[in-house]
Design an enzyme around this catalytic site. Structure first.
Site, PDB file in Angstrom:
ATOM      1  N   ARG A  11     140.419  83.414 107.639  1.00  0.00           N
ATOM      2  CA  ARG A  11     140.183  82.053 107.162  1.00  0.00           C
ATOM      3  C   ARG A  11     140.846  81.784 105.815  1.00  0.00           C
ATOM      4  NH1 ARG A  11     135.479  83.493 110.059  1.00  0.00           N
ATOM      5  NH2 ARG A  11     134.604  84.388 108.176  1.00  0.00           N
ATOM      6  N   GLU A  52     128.054  97.554 104.608  1.00  0.00           N
ATOM      7  CA  GLU A  52     126.648  97.960 104.612  1.00  0.00           C
ATOM      8  C   GLU A  52     126.502  99.279 105.400  1.00  0.00           C
ATOM      9  OE1 GLU A  52     124.257  94.796 106.000  1.00  0.00           O
ATOM     10  OE2 GLU A  52     122.371  95.862 105.631  1.00  0.00           O
TER      11      GLU A  52
HETATM   12  P1  AMP Z   1     132.239  90.196 101.517  1.00  0.00           P
HETATM   13  O1  AMP Z   1     133.256  91.292 101.574  1.00  0.00           O
HETATM   14  O2  AMP Z   1     130.838  90.704 101.711  1.00  0.00           O
HETATM   15  O3  AMP Z   1     132.366  89.360 100.257  1.00  0.00           O
HETATM   16  O4  AMP Z   1     132.493  89.259 102.764  1.00  0.00           O
HETATM   17  C1  AMP Z   1     133.490  88.304 102.726  1.00  0.00           C
HETATM   18  C2  AMP Z   1     134.195  88.121 104.038  1.00  0.00           C
HETATM   19  O5  AMP Z   1     133.293  88.111 105.147  1.00  0.00           O
HETATM   20  C3  AMP Z   1     134.904  86.796 104.051  1.00  0.00           C
HETATM   21  O6  AMP Z   1     136.185  86.963 104.637  1.00  0.00           O
HETATM   22  C4  AMP Z   1     134.010  85.872 104.868  1.00  0.00           C
HETATM   23  O7  AMP Z   1     134.787  85.045 105.698  1.00  0.00           O
HETATM   24  C5  AMP Z   1     133.109  86.806 105.682  1.00  0.00           C
HETATM   25  N1  AMP Z   1     131.671  86.476 105.535  1.00  0.00           N
HETATM   26  C6  AMP Z   1     130.734  87.255 104.941  1.00  0.00           C
HETATM   27  N2  AMP Z   1     129.523  86.696 104.985  1.00  0.00           N
HETATM   28  C7  AMP Z   1     129.677  85.509 105.619  1.00  0.00           C
HETATM   29  C8  AMP Z   1     128.778  84.429 105.972  1.00  0.00           C
HETATM   30  N3  AMP Z   1     127.461  84.466 105.674  1.00  0.00           N
HETATM   31  N4  AMP Z   1     129.293  83.353 106.603  1.00  0.00           N
HETATM   32  C9  AMP Z   1     130.628  83.296 106.897  1.00  0.00           C
HETATM   33  N5  AMP Z   1     131.511  84.268 106.608  1.00  0.00           N
HETATM   34  C10 AMP Z   1     131.053  85.377 105.981  1.00  0.00           C
END
Ligand code: AMP
Length: 172
Positions: free
Chosen positions: A58, A95
């Site tokens: 995205r 996680e």
């Molecule tokens: P993080 O590495 O935990 O910051 O996760 C970020 C990535 O996971 C991004 O590319 C987001 O598109 C996706 N992502 C994580 N959590 C969500 C959520 N609650 N809703 C949509 N996309 C998420």
């Protein structure tokens, strides 16, 4: 228009307990998509940027529109095994288990000023790995930009560079 209202939430997806913030509803709304891209453009139009690095998938959508508007190069940061050329790779913890992202070694030159773009920051693990990739190639990350922040997960605290976010959702 209120951009936040254009993003729909799908509960318990992709697994129980996750509130998935779905930007496809924003993309299907031309007014919202334009407003979002215009806001990013206004923020960066006078900033010295050599390349925008978008995180799969995205981050490609918003990042490439911004690269086109700014007239700078667009770089893909992809999930493993997708890029055909010589790559640099960065692993990061999830996680449960770990994941990795990759970039073409020749995508960024030493000293390039790079803006990293994704749709959402949650724990910050993905974008930290992306920042490390850019730095491995000698790029300077001038900022990381997201449409959505999940502040309860404190992803921004993991980053040692400036962060720009447009919309906040409480919870995970
Ligand atoms: P993080 O590495 O935990 O910051 O996760 C970020 C990535 O996971 C991004 O590319 C987001 O598109 C996706 N992502 C994580 N959590 C969500 C959520 N609650 N809703 C949509 N996309 C998420």
């Amino acid at each position: 228009m209120n951009l936040k209202n254009s993003i729909r939430t799908i509960s318990d997806w992709p697994k129980p307990g996750i509130m998935f913030r779905d930007i496809t509803s924003l993309l299907q709304n031309p007014e919202a998509f334009k407003q979002c891209c215009d806001e990013l453009y206004e923020r960066y139009k006078d900033v010295k940027i050599d390349a925008i690095a978008g995180i799969e998938s995205r981050g490609f959508i918003f990042g490439s529109v911004l690269a086109y508007k700014l007239g700078v190069s667009f770089v893909l940061i992809r999930k493993p095994g997708k890029l055909p050329g010589e790559i640099e790779r960065e692993e990061y913890d999830l996680e449960y288990g770990s994941d990795a992202i990759e970039i073409h070694k020749d995508a960024i030159k030493k000293g390039d000023k790079v803006l990293v773009v994704d749709d959402l920051i949650a724990t910050g693990g993905t974008v930290c790995a992306a920042v490390n990739l850019v730095r491995k190639l000698g790029g300077e990350v001038i900022e990381c930009a997201f449409i959505i922040d999940l502040p309860d997960l404190k992803g921004k605290d993991k980053l040692d560079c400036p962060v720009f976010t447009m919309i906040e959702f409480e919870g995970n």
